[in-house]
Motif scaffolding. Structure first.
Motif, PDB file in Angstrom:
ATOM      1  N   ASN A 173       0.805  -1.212   0.000  1.00 31.79           N
ATOM      2  CA  ASN A 173       0.000   0.000   0.000  1.00 31.79           C
ATOM      3  C   ASN A 173       0.841   1.265   0.000  1.00 31.79           C
ATOM      4  O   ASN A 173       1.904   1.306   0.604  1.00 31.79           O
ATOM      5  CB  ASN A 173      -0.864   0.020   1.260  1.00 31.79           C
ATOM      6  CG  ASN A 173      -1.619  -1.271   1.453  1.00 31.79           C
ATOM      7  OD1 ASN A 173      -2.551  -1.541   0.729  1.00 31.79           O
ATOM      8  ND2 ASN A 173      -1.211  -2.081   2.431  1.00 31.79           N
ATOM      9  N   ALA A 174       0.306   2.294  -0.651  1.00 31.91           N
ATOM     10  CA  ALA A 174       0.900   3.628  -0.622  1.00 31.91           C
ATOM     11  C   ALA A 174      -0.098   4.558   0.059  1.00 31.91           C
ATOM     12  O   ALA A 174      -1.279   4.570  -0.301  1.00 31.91           O
ATOM     13  CB  ALA A 174       1.200   4.117  -2.034  1.00 31.91           C
ATOM     14  N   ILE A 175       0.375   5.312   1.029  1.00 31.13           N
ATOM     15  CA  ILE A 175      -0.486   6.219   1.785  1.00 31.13           C
ATOM     16  C   ILE A 175      -0.310   7.624   1.217  1.00 31.13           C
ATOM     17  O   ILE A 175       0.805   8.156   1.199  1.00 31.13           O
ATOM     18  CB  ILE A 175      -0.137   6.174   3.282  1.00 31.13           C
ATOM     19  CG1 ILE A 175      -0.252   4.739   3.804  1.00 31.13           C
ATOM     20  CG2 ILE A 175      -1.032   7.126   4.066  1.00 31.13           C
ATOM     21  CD1 ILE A 175       0.331   4.527   5.188  1.00 31.13           C
ATOM     22  N   PHE A 176      -1.425   8.190   0.746  1.00 34.15           N
ATOM     23  CA  PHE A 176      -1.416   9.517   0.130  1.00 34.15           C
ATOM     24  C   PHE A 176      -2.313  10.468   0.911  1.00 34.15           C
ATOM     25  O   PHE A 176      -3.271  10.032   1.563  1.00 34.15           O
ATOM     26  CB  PHE A 176      -1.966   9.440  -1.308  1.00 34.15           C
ATOM     27  CG  PHE A 176      -1.105   8.672  -2.256  1.00 34.15           C
ATOM     28  CD1 PHE A 176      -0.004   9.256  -2.865  1.00 34.15           C
ATOM     29  CD2 PHE A 176      -1.412   7.349  -2.571  1.00 34.15           C
ATOM     30  CE1 PHE A 176       0.785   8.541  -3.759  1.00 34.15           C
ATOM     31  CE2 PHE A 176      -0.629   6.632  -3.465  1.00 34.15           C
ATOM     32  CZ  PHE A 176       0.466   7.230  -4.058  1.00 34.15           C
ATOM     33  N   PRO A 177      -2.052  11.790   0.802  1.00 33.39           N
ATOM     34  CA  PRO A 177      -3.025  12.742   1.344  1.00 33.39           C
ATOM     35  C   PRO A 177      -4.360  12.516   0.623  1.00 33.39           C
ATOM     36  O   PRO A 177      -4.395  12.382  -0.607  1.00 33.39           O
ATOM     37  CB  PRO A 177      -2.431  14.108   0.992  1.00 33.39           C
ATOM     38  CG  PRO A 177      -0.982  13.858   0.696  1.00 33.39           C
ATOM     39  CD  PRO A 177      -0.898  12.454   0.181  1.00 33.39           C
ATOM     40  N   ALA A 178      -5.444  12.457   1.360  1.00 29.73           N
ATOM     41  CA  ALA A 178      -6.755  12.151   0.773  1.00 29.73           C
ATOM     42  C   ALA A 178      -7.112  13.102  -0.364  1.00 29.73           C
ATOM     43  O   ALA A 178      -7.645  12.672  -1.393  1.00 29.73           O
ATOM     44  CB  ALA A 178      -7.835  12.177   1.854  1.00 29.73           C
ATOM     45  N   GLU A 179      -6.805  14.377  -0.191  1.00 30.97           N
ATOM     46  CA  GLU A 179      -7.189  15.344  -1.218  1.00 30.97           C
ATOM     47  C   GLU A 179      -6.408  15.188  -2.517  1.00 30.97           C
ATOM     48  O   GLU A 179      -6.794  15.721  -3.555  1.00 30.97           O
ATOM     49  CB  GLU A 179      -7.075  16.789  -0.694  1.00 30.97           C
ATOM     50  CG  GLU A 179      -5.663  17.287  -0.497  1.00 30.97           C
ATOM     51  CD  GLU A 179      -5.028  16.917   0.851  1.00 30.97           C
ATOM     52  OE1 GLU A 179      -3.883  17.325   1.069  1.00 30.97           O
ATOM     53  OE2 GLU A 179      -5.662  16.237   1.667  1.00 30.97           O
ATOM     54  N   ALA A 180      -5.299  14.432  -2.501  1.00 29.68           N
ATOM     55  CA  ALA A 180      -4.493  14.215  -3.703  1.00 29.68           C
ATOM     56  C   ALA A 180      -4.999  13.053  -4.559  1.00 29.68           C
ATOM     57  O   ALA A 180      -4.522  12.859  -5.675  1.00 29.68           O
ATOM     58  CB  ALA A 180      -3.036  13.956  -3.312  1.00 29.68           C
ATOM     59  N   VAL A 181      -5.965  12.286  -4.044  1.00 25.93           N
ATOM     60  CA  VAL A 181      -6.451  11.098  -4.746  1.00 25.93           C
ATOM     61  C   VAL A 181      -7.833  11.382  -5.325  1.00 25.93           C
ATOM     62  O   VAL A 181      -8.805  11.537  -4.591  1.00 25.93           O
ATOM     63  CB  VAL A 181      -6.514   9.882  -3.791  1.00 25.93           C
ATOM     64  CG1 VAL A 181      -6.995   8.645  -4.538  1.00 25.93           C
ATOM     65  CG2 VAL A 181      -5.157   9.623  -3.140  1.00 25.93           C
TER      66      VAL A 181
ATOM     67  N   ARG B 268      -7.437   8.298  10.636  1.00 25.86           N
ATOM     68  CA  ARG B 268      -6.684   9.120   9.694  1.00 25.86           C
ATOM     69  C   ARG B 268      -7.528   9.447   8.451  1.00 25.86           C
ATOM     70  O   ARG B 268      -7.170   9.055   7.333  1.00 25.86           O
ATOM     71  CB  ARG B 268      -5.396   8.406   9.292  1.00 25.86           C
ATOM     72  CG  ARG B 268      -4.425   8.251  10.436  1.00 25.86           C
ATOM     73  CD  ARG B 268      -3.211   7.435  10.076  1.00 25.86           C
ATOM     74  NE  ARG B 268      -3.448   6.004  10.036  1.00 25.86           N
ATOM     75  CZ  ARG B 268      -3.641   5.223  11.089  1.00 25.86           C
ATOM     76  NH1 ARG B 268      -3.658   5.739  12.288  1.00 25.86           N
ATOM     77  NH2 ARG B 268      -3.828   3.937  10.951  1.00 25.86           N
ATOM     78  N   PRO B 269      -8.641  10.150   8.617  1.00 27.75           N
ATOM     79  CA  PRO B 269      -9.489  10.435   7.456  1.00 27.75           C
ATOM     80  C   PRO B 269      -8.826  11.338   6.415  1.00 27.75           C
ATOM     81  O   PRO B 269      -9.289  11.423   5.287  1.00 27.75           O
ATOM     82  CB  PRO B 269     -10.723  11.110   8.071  1.00 27.75           C
ATOM     83  CG  PRO B 269     -10.250  11.669   9.363  1.00 27.75           C
ATOM     84  CD  PRO B 269      -9.174  10.730   9.848  1.00 27.75           C
ATOM     85  N   HIS B 270      -7.731  11.981   6.781  1.00 27.10           N
ATOM     86  CA  HIS B 270      -7.012  12.854   5.861  1.00 27.10           C
ATOM     87  C   HIS B 270      -6.032  12.079   4.971  1.00 27.10           C
ATOM     88  O   HIS B 270      -5.306  12.674   4.178  1.00 27.10           O
ATOM     89  CB  HIS B 270      -6.264  13.940   6.646  1.00 27.10           C
ATOM     90  CG  HIS B 270      -5.279  13.391   7.633  1.00 27.10           C
ATOM     91  ND1 HIS B 270      -5.671  12.751   8.792  1.00 27.10           N
ATOM     92  CD2 HIS B 270      -3.929  13.369   7.623  1.00 27.10           C
ATOM     93  CE1 HIS B 270      -4.591  12.356   9.457  1.00 27.10           C
ATOM     94  NE2 HIS B 270      -3.533  12.723   8.766  1.00 27.10           N
ATOM     95  N   MET B 271      -6.044  10.737   5.080  1.00 26.87           N
ATOM     96  CA  MET B 271      -5.158   9.894   4.281  1.00 26.87           C
ATOM     97  C   MET B 271      -5.948   8.789   3.595  1.00 26.87           C
ATOM     98  O   MET B 271      -6.919   8.281   4.147  1.00 26.87           O
ATOM     99  CB  MET B 271      -4.088   9.246   5.164  1.00 26.87           C
ATOM    100  CG  MET B 271      -3.176  10.214   5.839  1.00 26.87           C
ATOM    101  SD  MET B 271      -2.007   9.338   6.920  1.00 26.87           S
ATOM    102  CE  MET B 271      -1.175  10.731   7.660  1.00 26.87           C
ATOM    103  N   LYS B 272      -5.511   8.422   2.380  1.00 28.16           N
ATOM    104  CA  LYS B 272      -6.069   7.271   1.674  1.00 28.16           C
ATOM    105  C   LYS B 272      -4.931   6.286   1.418  1.00 28.16           C
ATOM    106  O   LYS B 272      -3.859   6.667   0.943  1.00 28.16           O
ATOM    107  CB  LYS B 272      -6.711   7.681   0.350  1.00 28.16           C
ATOM    108  CG  LYS B 272      -8.014   8.422   0.547  1.00 28.16           C
ATOM    109  CD  LYS B 272      -8.702   8.729  -0.760  1.00 28.16           C
ATOM    110  CE  LYS B 272     -10.037   9.414  -0.462  1.00 28.16           C
ATOM    111  NZ  LYS B 272     -10.710   9.853  -1.680  1.00 28.16           N
ATOM    112  N   THR B 273      -5.180   5.034   1.752  1.00 26.64           N
ATOM    113  CA  THR B 273      -4.199   3.977   1.582  1.00 26.64           C
ATOM    114  C   THR B 273      -4.557   3.220   0.302  1.00 26.64           C
ATOM    115  O   THR B 273      -5.499   2.435   0.271  1.00 26.64           O
ATOM    116  CB  THR B 273      -4.200   3.054   2.814  1.00 26.64           C
ATOM    117  OG1 THR B 273      -3.904   3.847   3.968  1.00 26.64           O
ATOM    118  CG2 THR B 273      -3.177   1.952   2.682  1.00 26.64           C
TER     119      THR B 273
END
Length: 142
Positions: free
Chosen positions: A42-50, A88-93
């Motif tokens: 998995n790669a963890i990204f800032p949610a707003e970037a996805v 961590r709702p500000h991140m998407k895995t």
């Protein structure tokens, strides 16, 4: 840095406009169930970037960490797209498998090693955590 991706049938597409905050291989029991006995990568990204286009289905449960996890997948082909933790709702895995190749992603750490089966092989060069490590730091705000 940017990435694109899609599910197996092409109904879901992704555009990711950021570098990952972290990349991890997860051996928790839930990930093993999702990955047919193997870990997820998995790669963890800032949610707003996805940005995701297409209809997603989801499933939610309480993880061993005690957090609520919601897994999002393509309802047509079943491809796992991303997970999100209540902590961590500000991140998407995002699952490596949904990101278009070639890409530069590789696990930087292995997590939930205590749940791995006896036959699991860990890359000795990677940081290891028996359970859930601290979340990756958020990127600085401009």
């Amino acid at each position: 840095m940017s990435y694109t991706g899609r599910c197996e049938c092409g109904a879901i597409t992704l555009a990711i406009g950021a570098a990952p905050l972290a990349t991890r291989q997860c051996w928790c029991r839930q990930c093993q169930t999702l990955a047919a006995g193997s870990p997820t990568n998995n790669a963890i990204f800032p949610a707003e970037a996805v940005a995701i286009d297409g209809p997603l289905a989801s499933s939610t449960w309480t993880a061993a960490s005690g957090n609520t996890l919601t897994f999002h997948f393509c309802p047509a082909c079943g491809t796992q797209v991303y997970a999100q933790s209540s902590a961590r709702p500000h991140m998407k895995t995002v699952r490596f498998g949904v990101i278009d190749q070639p890409h530069d992603l590789a696990p930087q750490a292995i997590i939930w090693t205590q749940d791995a089966p006896g036959w699991a092989v860990f890359d000795p060069a990677l940081e290891r955590h028996p359970r859930q490590p601290a979340p990756p730091p958020s990127p600085p705000q401009d």
